[in-house]
Design a protein around this motif. Structure first.
Motif, PDB file in Angstrom:
ATOM      1  N   TYR A   1      68.530  57.648  31.582  1.00  0.00           N
ATOM      2  CA  TYR A   1      69.746  56.987  31.078  1.00  0.00           C
ATOM      3  C   TYR A   1      70.246  57.166  29.497  1.00  0.00           C
ATOM      4  N   HIS A   2      71.675  58.155  29.190  1.00  0.00           N
ATOM      5  CA  HIS A   2      72.016  58.145  27.859  1.00  0.00           C
ATOM      6  C   HIS A   2      72.835  57.258  27.633  1.00  0.00           C
TER       7      HIS A   2
ATOM      8  N   SER B   1      76.280  57.815  30.779  1.00  0.00           N
ATOM      9  CA  SER B   1      76.671  55.787  30.820  1.00  0.00           C
ATOM     10  C   SER B   1      77.386  55.329  30.050  1.00  0.00           C
ATOM     11  N   ASP B   2      78.026  54.186  30.504  1.00  0.00           N
ATOM     12  CA  ASP B   2      78.215  53.247  30.051  1.00  0.00           C
ATOM     13  C   ASP B   2      78.352  51.973  31.087  1.00  0.00           C
ATOM     14  N   VAL B   3      77.764  51.011  30.700  1.00  0.00           N
ATOM     15  CA  VAL B   3      77.754  49.211  31.508  1.00  0.00           C
ATOM     16  C   VAL B   3      78.643  49.090  31.814  1.00  0.00           C
ATOM     17  N   VAL B   4      80.240  49.109  31.465  1.00  0.00           N
ATOM     18  CA  VAL B   4      81.025  48.881  31.752  1.00  0.00           C
ATOM     19  C   VAL B   4      81.986  49.818  32.104  1.00  0.00           C
ATOM     20  N   CYS B   5      81.862  51.277  32.856  1.00  0.00           N
ATOM     21  CA  CYS B   5      82.677  51.931  33.478  1.00  0.00           C
ATOM     22  C   CYS B   5      81.615  51.172  34.813  1.00  0.00           C
ATOM     23  N   PRO B   6      83.087  51.457  35.725  1.00  0.00           N
ATOM     24  CA  PRO B   6      83.258  51.002  36.869  1.00  0.00           C
ATOM     25  C   PRO B   6      82.036  52.558  37.810  1.00  0.00           C
ATOM     26  N   TRP B   7      82.720  53.205  37.699  1.00  0.00           N
ATOM     27  CA  TRP B   7      81.999  54.222  38.377  1.00  0.00           C
ATOM     28  C   TRP B   7      80.916  55.303  38.240  1.00  0.00           C
ATOM     29  N   CYS B   8      80.300  54.867  36.627  1.00  0.00           N
ATOM     30  CA  CYS B   8      79.089  54.889  36.475  1.00  0.00           C
ATOM     31  C   CYS B   8      77.962  54.742  37.716  1.00  0.00           C
TER      32      CYS B   8
END
Length: 233
Positions: free
Chosen positions: A43-44, A12-19
């Motif tokens: 988390y990766h 995931s990425d911390v700026v991804c809303p769907w994450c």
């Protein structure tokens, strides 16, 4: 009698809303199955825009250009905010002024794993970006969020100053690309089954039960996700 154990690796990425939305849905599924299985989560890192300058960019201008127009920005952020609300998340895109480079946040998330605080620090960064409007391009803010989530200040500052840790995050991201992962969230269950997108909690529940029974879960796509080249988030 020991419960079966399910390992979930989360890209995931911390700026991804769907994450963030997917995180809540996964947590609800795990809560529902807590009496049946034990879960291990890890988390990766994944960067939706690794070329983002360290100082970041104006969030609205950046996303409007990515989506194609201000109108699309308004439409997409409104719809995403409405979906997040159904999962108990109060997204506030209007509070966030900066789209940051997220590599340093990933460094802190990986550092937190070494002391058993990865889940808390990951949650901290999601909340900071999507709900509190905190500028994650600034080191002092990254450290403050990580410390509030349970990482020691010394470890946080040490991690951000360690070029080897930054390189390790970059290499870990390359491994994700080699696996063919181009969008997040992406879930790898028991090192074998891939699940793409922020699936519904019920879908996760069904998948976990099928996997434990050694039946391949046919849900490798279909959930909402953020792609490197996509225009939906």
């Amino acid at each position: 009698m020991n419960k079966p154990k399910i390992k979930v690796d989360i890209v995931s990425d911390v700026v991804c809303p769907w994450c963030y939305i997917g995180k809540r849905r996964l947590e609800k599924a795990i809560d529902k199955l807590a009496t049946e299985y034990d879960f291990e989560l890890e988390y990766h890192p994944f960067e939706l825009n690794p070329q983002m300058p360290e100082s970041g960019a104006n969030q609205r201008a950046y996303l409007a250009a990515k989506f194609g127009s201000d109108e699309r920005y308004e439409q997409i952020t409104r719809q995403t905010t409405q979906t997040a609300a159904t999962e108990g998340l109060a997204f506030a895109f209007d509070k966030q002024q900066v789209s940051p480079n997220t590599r340093k946040a990933h460094v802190l998330i990986q550092q937190a794993r070494t002391v058993g605080k990865q889940l808390e620090v990951t949650e901290g960064f999601f909340k900071a970006y999507f709900i509190d409007g905190i500028d994650l391009s600034k080191n002092e803010n990254l450290v403050a969020v990580a410390v509030q989530a349970g990482l020691s200040r010394a470890l946080a500052e040490e991690a951000l100053a360690d070029e080897n840790l930054v390189m390790q995050v970059s290499l870990a991201e390359q491994e994700m690309y080699k696996l063919g992962i181009t969008g997040v969230p992406f879930y790898i269950i028991n090192n074998r089954y891939g699940v793409s997108g922020a699936q519904a909690s019920e879908t996760f529940v069904e998948a976990f039960r099928e996997i434990v029974q050694s039946q391949e879960a046919d849900i490798t796509s279909g959930g909402e996700a953020c792609d490197v080249d996509g225009r939906n988030c």
